[in-house]
Design a protein around this motif. Sequence first.
Motif, PDB file in Angstrom:
ATOM      1  N   ILE A 147      10.521 -12.700 -15.579  1.00 26.49           N
ATOM      2  CA  ILE A 147      11.405 -13.564 -16.377  1.00 26.49           C
ATOM      3  C   ILE A 147      11.150 -15.036 -16.046  1.00 26.49           C
ATOM      4  N   VAL A 148      11.103 -15.347 -14.759  1.00 26.47           N
ATOM      5  CA  VAL A 148      10.928 -16.745 -14.328  1.00 26.47           C
ATOM      6  C   VAL A 148       9.564 -17.279 -14.747  1.00 26.47           C
ATOM      7  N   GLN A 149       8.533 -16.438 -14.666  1.00 26.46           N
ATOM      8  CA  GLN A 149       7.192 -16.865 -15.041  1.00 26.46           C
ATOM      9  C   GLN A 149       7.128 -17.321 -16.495  1.00 26.46           C
ATOM     10  N   ALA A 150       7.953 -16.725 -17.335  1.00 29.45           N
ATOM     11  CA  ALA A 150       7.928 -17.034 -18.767  1.00 29.45           C
ATOM     12  C   ALA A 150       8.688 -18.319 -19.106  1.00 29.45           C
ATOM     13  N   ILE A 151       9.439 -18.865 -18.161  1.00 31.86           N
ATOM     14  CA  ILE A 151      10.206 -20.085 -18.421  1.00 31.86           C
ATOM     15  C   ILE A 151       9.289 -21.295 -18.282  1.00 31.86           C
ATOM     16  N   PRO A 152       9.162 -22.138 -19.315  1.00 27.51           N
ATOM     17  CA  PRO A 152       8.316 -23.333 -19.214  1.00 27.51           C
ATOM     18  C   PRO A 152       8.844 -24.288 -18.136  1.00 27.51           C
ATOM     19  N   PRO A 153       7.964 -24.955 -17.407  1.00 26.02           N
ATOM     20  CA  PRO A 153       8.410 -25.878 -16.351  1.00 26.02           C
ATOM     21  C   PRO A 153       9.326 -26.988 -16.852  1.00 26.02           C
ATOM     22  N   PHE A 154       9.100 -27.472 -18.094  1.00 22.37           N
ATOM     23  CA  PHE A 154       9.940 -28.567 -18.583  1.00 22.37           C
ATOM     24  C   PHE A 154      11.380 -28.090 -18.848  1.00 22.37           C
ATOM     25  N   VAL A 155      11.548 -26.801 -19.185  1.00 22.82           N
ATOM     26  CA  VAL A 155      12.897 -26.254 -19.360  1.00 22.82           C
ATOM     27  C   VAL A 155      13.606 -26.208 -18.009  1.00 22.82           C
ATOM     28  N   THR A 174      10.968  -7.815 -11.783  1.00 22.13           N
ATOM     29  CA  THR A 174      11.662  -8.187 -13.022  1.00 22.13           C
ATOM     30  C   THR A 174      12.003  -9.669 -13.043  1.00 22.13           C
ATOM     31  N   LEU A 175      12.566 -10.163 -11.930  1.00 25.98           N
ATOM     32  CA  LEU A 175      12.903 -11.589 -11.856  1.00 25.98           C
ATOM     33  C   LEU A 175      11.658 -12.465 -11.976  1.00 25.98           C
ATOM     34  N   SER A 176      10.580 -12.039 -11.344  1.00 29.06           N
ATOM     35  CA  SER A 176       9.334 -12.814 -11.404  1.00 29.06           C
ATOM     36  C   SER A 176       8.798 -12.871 -12.831  1.00 29.06           C
ATOM     37  N   ILE A 193      14.093  -0.090  -5.276  1.00 26.40           N
ATOM     38  CA  ILE A 193      14.876  -1.025  -6.086  1.00 26.40           C
ATOM     39  C   ILE A 193      14.501  -2.470  -5.790  1.00 26.40           C
ATOM     40  N   ILE A 194      14.024  -2.741  -4.562  1.00 28.88           N
ATOM     41  CA  ILE A 194      13.593  -4.102  -4.195  1.00 28.88           C
ATOM     42  C   ILE A 194      12.414  -4.529  -5.058  1.00 28.88           C
ATOM     43  N   GLU A 195      11.450  -3.617  -5.233  1.00 26.73           N
ATOM     44  CA  GLU A 195      10.289  -3.941  -6.068  1.00 26.73           C
ATOM     45  C   GLU A 195      10.714  -4.207  -7.507  1.00 26.73           C
ATOM     46  N   ASN A 196      11.619  -3.396  -8.021  1.00 25.19           N
ATOM     47  CA  ASN A 196      12.075  -3.564  -9.407  1.00 25.19           C
ATOM     48  C   ASN A 196      12.768  -4.906  -9.604  1.00 25.19           C
ATOM     49  N   ILE A 197      13.601  -5.292  -8.642  1.00 26.76           N
ATOM     50  CA  ILE A 197      14.343  -6.560  -8.766  1.00 26.76           C
ATOM     51  C   ILE A 197      13.393  -7.743  -8.713  1.00 26.76           C
ATOM     52  N   THR A 220       5.441 -19.780  -8.344  1.00 29.22           N
ATOM     53  CA  THR A 220       5.768 -18.759  -7.348  1.00 29.22           C
ATOM     54  C   THR A 220       5.852 -17.385  -7.982  1.00 29.22           C
ATOM     55  N   ALA A 221       6.512 -17.311  -9.125  1.00 30.93           N
ATOM     56  CA  ALA A 221       6.626 -16.033  -9.842  1.00 30.93           C
ATOM     57  C   ALA A 221       5.253 -15.498 -10.231  1.00 30.93           C
ATOM     58  N   SER A 222       4.379 -16.396 -10.658  1.00 27.34           N
ATOM     59  CA  SER A 222       3.028 -15.989 -11.046  1.00 27.34           C
ATOM     60  C   SER A 222       2.236 -15.459  -9.852  1.00 27.34           C
ATOM     61  N   TRP A 223       2.346 -16.149  -8.697  1.00 31.84           N
ATOM     62  CA  TRP A 223       1.646 -15.689  -7.486  1.00 31.84           C
ATOM     63  C   TRP A 223       2.192 -14.339  -7.017  1.00 31.84           C
ATOM     64  N   ILE A 224       3.502 -14.149  -7.135  1.00 29.58           N
ATOM     65  CA  ILE A 224       4.116 -12.877  -6.719  1.00 29.58           C
ATOM     66  C   ILE A 224       3.523 -11.719  -7.517  1.00 29.58           C
ATOM     67  N   LEU A 225       3.495 -11.877  -8.835  1.00 30.44           N
ATOM     68  CA  LEU A 225       2.993 -10.798  -9.685  1.00 30.44           C
ATOM     69  C   LEU A 225       1.503 -10.543  -9.460  1.00 30.44           C
TER      70      LEU A 225
END
Length: 328
Positions: A145-153, A141-143, A134-138, A207-212
Motif C-alpha cells: 500500500i505504502v509503495q503505491a503512494i506517490p512521494p508528493f502525496v 500488505t502495508l508495504s 500474520i507478521i508477514e501478511n501485515i 522503504t516499502a519498495s526495499w522491503i518487498l
Amino acid sequence: MDYFIKRIVYLILVFMISVSIIFVLVNNMPGDPAFGLAVSIAQQRNMEIEQALEIARRMIGVSEDMSFIEGYIKFLSNLLRGNFGYSTFYNTSVNEIIAKSLPWTIFVISLATLLSFLIGVYLGAFTAHKKGTIIENIISTLSSIVQAIPPFVLAVLILFLFSVRLKLLPMGGAYPVGLTPTISINFIFIIFIHALGPVLATAIPQTASWILTMRGNTTQVMEEDFIRFAEMRGLKDRVIAGKYIRNNAILPLIAGLAISLGYMLGGHTLVEAIFNYPGIGFYFARAIAVRDFSLLTGLFSLIVIGVVITTFIAEIIYIIIDPRVKMK
C-alpha cells in the motif's frame, strides 16, 4: 576491458539520445525563451520590449533567425563544455543555480536512500523468515500500500500533519530565513530538522519498495539447493541466515541502491517544491511554472547525467561484489 568499453559507448549513446529528446521537447514548447528576461530588462532600463528582447537573446545565446540545427549544435557544444545555460528568470547562469542547489538535494536523497535501504533490507529479510505468519501478511500488505503512494502525496500529508497541525516540523526551507549558516552543532541540528520532512516523504515509499524486493530475494534464495546443503551439514540457523541467505539476497539490492540515487535526483521534484526546499527539484518546478526554458533544459540534462553515471557505477559495483558475474 571490452565489456567496459561497450558499456561506456552504450551509456554515451543513451546520454546523447536523452539530451536530444530534451532539447526537442523544451524548444517546441510555446513561447519565446527570452521573453521573461526581456520583460525584466525592459522594466529595469525603461526601454521598448523589442530592444529588450534583442538584449535578452544575446544574454542567453539565442537568435531569432537561428535554425533548429544551429541551436542544437550550440546547446550540445555548451553542454559538453559543462555550460548548462542561462536562467532567464533568475538572471544568472544555470551552473550557479546547480552549484547552490545540488548539495541540498544530494544531502536529502542520500539520507533518505540510506535510511530506507537499511530499514527495508532488515524488515524484508525478517518478513521472509516469517513466511506464512500474520507478521508477514501485515508487513507485506502495508508495504504494498505504502509503495503505491506517490512521494508528493506523502509530502502534503507530512506537511499538514507535522508542520501545520502538530507544529513539530518547520514549514519549509533548508534553515530559517535570516539565520546565518555556521559550522556548529546547533546549525547542523537545524538543517537536519528542516530536511526531515523531505527525507520522510522520500524514504517511506522507498522503504516499502526495499522491503518487498528483499523479501522476494530472500524467499528465492531460501529455496536454493546450497541452502538445503548447508542445513544438511548441520550449520546453525544464524550462520545460514546471515552468511548464506542475506548475503546472496542483498546483492541485487546493492546495485539497485546506486541506480535509485540517480533516479531520485529527478523524482524528488515535487517533494522539494512542496517543502520549499532549495534543491534541484525546487528550481525544476519553478522553471516549469515561470517557463524558464534554459533552466529547464539545464536541469533536465543534469538529471540525465546523474542517471547515466549512477547506472554505470551500479554495474561496476555488481561486477565487484558478485563473483558469478566475473565468471561470465
